[in-house]
Write a protein that holds these residues in place. Structure first.
Motif, PDB file in Angstrom:
ATOM      1  N   MET A   1       0.833  -1.185   0.000  1.00 52.82           N
ATOM      2  CA  MET A   1       0.000   0.000   0.000  1.00 52.82           C
ATOM      3  C   MET A   1       0.874   1.243   0.000  1.00 52.82           C
ATOM      4  SD  MET A   1      -3.049  -0.535   2.712  1.00 52.82           S
ATOM      5  CE  MET A   1      -4.632  -0.239   2.058  1.00 52.82           C
ATOM      6  N   ALA A   2       0.467   2.209  -0.756  1.00 51.22           N
ATOM      7  CA  ALA A   2       1.197   3.473  -0.791  1.00 51.22           C
ATOM      8  C   ALA A   2       0.963   4.217   0.514  1.00 51.22           C
ATOM      9  CB  ALA A   2       0.715   4.309  -1.972  1.00 51.22           C
ATOM     10  N   GLY A   3       1.968   4.956   0.922  1.00 50.84           N
ATOM     11  CA  GLY A   3       1.859   5.752   2.140  1.00 50.84           C
ATOM     12  C   GLY A   3       1.403   7.164   1.835  1.00 50.84           C
ATOM     13  N   LYS A   4       1.431   7.968   2.839  1.00 50.82           N
ATOM     14  CA  LYS A   4       1.054   9.376   2.732  1.00 50.82           C
ATOM     15  C   LYS A   4       2.101  10.071   1.867  1.00 50.82           C
ATOM     16  CE  LYS A   4      -0.086  13.156   5.871  1.00 50.82           C
ATOM     17  NZ  LYS A   4      -0.239  13.494   7.297  1.00 50.82           N
ATOM     18  N   ASN A   5       1.681  10.633   0.733  1.00 47.77           N
ATOM     19  CA  ASN A   5       2.627  11.248  -0.194  1.00 47.77           C
ATOM     20  C   ASN A   5       2.470  12.761  -0.295  1.00 47.77           C
ATOM     21  OD1 ASN A   5       0.220  11.353  -1.553  1.00 47.77           O
ATOM     22  ND2 ASN A   5       1.016  10.536  -3.468  1.00 47.77           N
ATOM     23  N   PHE A   6       2.016  13.381   0.797  1.00 45.03           N
ATOM     24  CA  PHE A   6       1.846  14.828   0.791  1.00 45.03           C
ATOM     25  C   PHE A   6       2.133  15.397   2.170  1.00 45.03           C
ATOM     26  CE2 PHE A   6      -2.191  13.253   2.258  1.00 45.03           C
ATOM     27  CZ  PHE A   6      -2.545  14.149   3.254  1.00 45.03           C
ATOM     28  N   LYS A   7       2.256  16.715   2.217  1.00 36.93           N
ATOM     29  CA  LYS A   7       2.478  17.432   3.466  1.00 36.93           C
ATOM     30  C   LYS A   7       1.376  18.477   3.600  1.00 36.93           C
ATOM     31  CE  LYS A   7       6.010  20.248   3.463  1.00 36.93           C
ATOM     32  NZ  LYS A   7       7.329  20.869   3.553  1.00 36.93           N
ATOM     33  N   LEU A   8       0.791  18.591   4.767  1.00 36.98           N
ATOM     34  CA  LEU A   8      -0.223  19.604   5.039  1.00 36.98           C
ATOM     35  C   LEU A   8       0.477  20.932   5.269  1.00 36.98           C
ATOM     36  CD1 LEU A   8      -3.192  20.376   5.653  1.00 36.98           C
ATOM     37  CD2 LEU A   8      -2.730  19.757   8.040  1.00 36.98           C
ATOM     38  N   LEU A   9       0.157  21.920   4.436  1.00 37.06           N
ATOM     39  CA  LEU A   9       0.761  23.251   4.561  1.00 37.06           C
ATOM     40  C   LEU A   9      -0.093  24.198   5.398  1.00 37.06           C
ATOM     41  CD1 LEU A   9       1.965  23.783   0.874  1.00 37.06           C
ATOM     42  CD2 LEU A   9       3.298  22.947   2.830  1.00 37.06           C
ATOM     43  N   GLU A  10      -1.421  24.093   5.215  1.00 36.23           N
ATOM     44  CA  GLU A  10      -2.322  25.003   5.922  1.00 36.23           C
ATOM     45  C   GLU A  10      -3.695  24.352   6.042  1.00 36.23           C
ATOM     46  OE1 GLU A  10      -4.003  29.592   5.490  1.00 36.23           O
ATOM     47  OE2 GLU A  10      -3.207  28.592   3.727  1.00 36.23           O
ATOM     48  N   SER A  11      -4.365  24.610   7.162  1.00 37.87           N
ATOM     49  CA  SER A  11      -5.730  24.122   7.364  1.00 37.87           C
ATOM     50  C   SER A  11      -6.563  25.253   7.944  1.00 37.87           C
ATOM     51  CB  SER A  11      -5.742  22.915   8.309  1.00 37.87           C
ATOM     52  OG  SER A  11      -7.058  22.415   8.443  1.00 37.87           O
ATOM     53  N   LYS A  12      -7.664  25.577   7.251  1.00 36.84           N
ATOM     54  CA  LYS A  12      -8.593  26.608   7.724  1.00 36.84           C
ATOM     55  C   LYS A  12      -9.935  25.950   8.021  1.00 36.84           C
ATOM     56  CE  LYS A  12      -6.936  30.106   4.488  1.00 36.84           C
ATOM     57  NZ  LYS A  12      -7.343  30.873   3.298  1.00 36.84           N
ATOM     58  N   THR A  13     -10.507  26.262   9.175  1.00 38.75           N
ATOM     59  CA  THR A  13     -11.864  25.811   9.475  1.00 38.75           C
ATOM     60  C   THR A  13     -12.808  26.832   8.861  1.00 38.75           C
ATOM     61  OG1 THR A  13     -11.158  24.753  11.523  1.00 38.75           O
ATOM     62  CG2 THR A  13     -13.512  25.232  11.292  1.00 38.75           C
ATOM     63  N   VAL A  14     -13.580  26.401   7.871  1.00 36.31           N
ATOM     64  CA  VAL A  14     -14.500  27.317   7.196  1.00 36.31           C
ATOM     65  C   VAL A  14     -15.917  27.206   7.745  1.00 36.31           C
ATOM     66  CG1 VAL A  14     -13.123  27.482   5.096  1.00 36.31           C
ATOM     67  CG2 VAL A  14     -14.868  25.710   5.268  1.00 36.31           C
ATOM     68  N   PHE A  15     -16.167  26.149   8.524  1.00 35.68           N
ATOM     69  CA  PHE A  15     -17.459  25.980   9.186  1.00 35.68           C
ATOM     70  C   PHE A  15     -17.252  25.091  10.396  1.00 35.68           C
ATOM     71  CE2 PHE A  15     -21.214  23.337   9.968  1.00 35.68           C
ATOM     72  CZ  PHE A  15     -22.168  24.321  10.209  1.00 35.68           C
ATOM     73  N   ALA A  16     -17.803  25.502  11.526  1.00 37.61           N
ATOM     74  CA  ALA A  16     -17.774  24.684  12.739  1.00 37.61           C
ATOM     75  C   ALA A  16     -19.213  24.431  13.150  1.00 37.61           C
ATOM     76  CB  ALA A  16     -17.003  25.386  13.852  1.00 37.61           C
ATOM     77  N   GLY A  17     -19.627  23.163  13.104  1.00 40.42           N
ATOM     78  CA  GLY A  17     -21.016  22.826  13.388  1.00 40.42           C
ATOM     79  C   GLY A  17     -21.179  21.913  14.577  1.00 40.42           C
ATOM     80  N   LYS A  18     -22.418  21.497  14.788  1.00 40.46           N
ATOM     81  CA  LYS A  18     -22.775  20.634  15.913  1.00 40.46           C
ATOM     82  C   LYS A  18     -22.196  19.224  15.756  1.00 40.46           C
ATOM     83  CE  LYS A  18     -26.950  18.493  17.605  1.00 40.46           C
ATOM     84  NZ  LYS A  18     -28.398  18.430  17.464  1.00 40.46           N
ATOM     85  N   ILE A  19     -22.274  18.657  14.549  1.00 36.97           N
ATOM     86  CA  ILE A  19     -21.799  17.280  14.352  1.00 36.97           C
ATOM     87  C   ILE A  19     -20.578  17.179  13.450  1.00 36.97           C
ATOM     88  CG2 ILE A  19     -24.070  16.254  14.784  1.00 36.97           C
ATOM     89  CD1 ILE A  19     -24.276  15.810  11.732  1.00 36.97           C
ATOM     90  N   MET A  20     -20.179  18.308  12.850  1.00 39.96           N
ATOM     91  CA  MET A  20     -19.025  18.259  11.952  1.00 39.96           C
ATOM     92  C   MET A  20     -18.422  19.650  11.784  1.00 39.96           C
ATOM     93  SD  MET A  20     -20.777  18.049   8.239  1.00 39.96           S
ATOM     94  CE  MET A  20     -21.964  19.287   7.774  1.00 39.96           C
ATOM     95  N   ASP A  21     -17.160  19.655  11.358  1.00 39.37           N
ATOM     96  CA  ASP A  21     -16.474  20.870  10.930  1.00 39.37           C
ATOM     97  C   ASP A  21     -16.078  20.670   9.476  1.00 39.37           C
ATOM     98  OD1 ASP A  21     -16.638  21.793  13.543  1.00 39.37           O
ATOM     99  OD2 ASP A  21     -14.570  21.258  14.029  1.00 39.37           O
ATOM    100  N   VAL A  22     -15.958  21.769   8.752  1.00 39.27           N
ATOM    101  CA  VAL A  22     -15.474  21.713   7.381  1.00 39.27           C
ATOM    102  C   VAL A  22     -14.155  22.478   7.329  1.00 39.27           C
ATOM    103  CG1 VAL A  22     -15.927  22.269   4.962  1.00 39.27           C
ATOM    104  CG2 VAL A  22     -17.816  21.572   6.459  1.00 39.27           C
ATOM    105  N   HIS A  23     -13.133  21.796   6.825  1.00 40.77           N
ATOM    106  CA  HIS A  23     -11.805  22.393   6.708  1.00 40.77           C
ATOM    107  C   HIS A  23     -11.441  22.542   5.239  1.00 40.77           C
ATOM    108  CE1 HIS A  23     -11.056  21.585  10.962  1.00 40.77           C
ATOM    109  NE2 HIS A  23     -11.538  20.369  10.755  1.00 40.77           N
ATOM    110  N   GLN A  24     -10.710  23.598   4.945  1.00 44.85           N
ATOM    111  CA  GLN A  24     -10.108  23.754   3.624  1.00 44.85           C
ATOM    112  C   GLN A  24      -8.600  23.669   3.843  1.00 44.85           C
ATOM    113  OE1 GLN A  24     -10.160  27.527   1.370  1.00 44.85           O
ATOM    114  NE2 GLN A  24     -11.239  26.309  -0.174  1.00 44.85           N
TER     115      GLN A  24
END
Length: 181
Positions: free
Chosen positions: A1-24
């Motif tokens: 199986m291939a591993g993680k082939n990327f690096k997270l540079l930035e994460s923005k929370t664009v919505f914070a809700g009761k049962i979920m958050d949405v990140h960009q």
């Protein structure tokens, strides 16, 4: 199986809700290319139930689902309450939605509903030796119960009357399990 082939540079929370958050998220691959990924981060895990009644039929719940704007036929399922594990959640949801308490519970599998953009993982249990109690629906739940043999349920999939992913996975897992016994 291939591993993680990327690096997270930035994460923005664009919505914070009761049962979920949405990140960009902005990610960078090994070759230097960057991409934007939108991610739904669920706050809670969920359990689903393959409940088999004394006649050998699977119990289904029919309810309206806002996300699809459809009434859908599904296996009982729901989110963990605080402090619950998967089995406890499955047994509770079964009783709340169907009015049956499980006498025997067996872990079947874990299921990622939409791994391309959502962290939701559903743990599935087989519940048998059911004892009738009573439904205890949430105020916003309107559920009708149905019972079908596994073969009838497979036919409902073929007819397009069962389209929920977790329910389809559960039906085929149960079909496979009992074919081998």
């Amino acid at each position: 199986m291939a591993g993680k082939n990327f690096k997270l540079l930035e994460s923005k929370t664009v919505f914070a809700g009761k049962i979920m958050d949405v990140h960009q998220d902005t990610i960078q691959f090994e070759n230097g290319r960057k991409a934007i990924r939108e991610m739904i981060a669920k706050h809670d895990m969920a359990s689903a139930v393959a409940a088999i009644d004394p006649e050998g039929k699977l119990i289904f719940v029919q309810q309206y689902r806002y996300g699809t704007d459809q009434v859908m036929l599904e296996v009982p399922a729901g989110l963990y309450n605080k402090g619950e594990d998967g089995e406890t959640c499955a047994v509770r949801e079964l009783e709340e939605e169907t009015g049956y308490k499980a006498g025997k519970t067996i872990f079947l599998f874990d299921y990622y509903a939409t791994p391309g953009y959502c962290s939701e993982k559903i743990t599935v249990y087989l519940c048998t030796d059911l004892v009738p109690t009573h439904q205890n629906l949430d105020p916003d739940e309107y559920i009708t119960l149905y019972r079908y043999t596994v073969d009838e349920a497979v036919e409902l999939i073929r007819q397009g009357k069962i389209t929920d992913g977790k329910t389809i996975a559960v039906i085929f897992a149960v079909k496979d399990r009992f074919k081998m016994e």
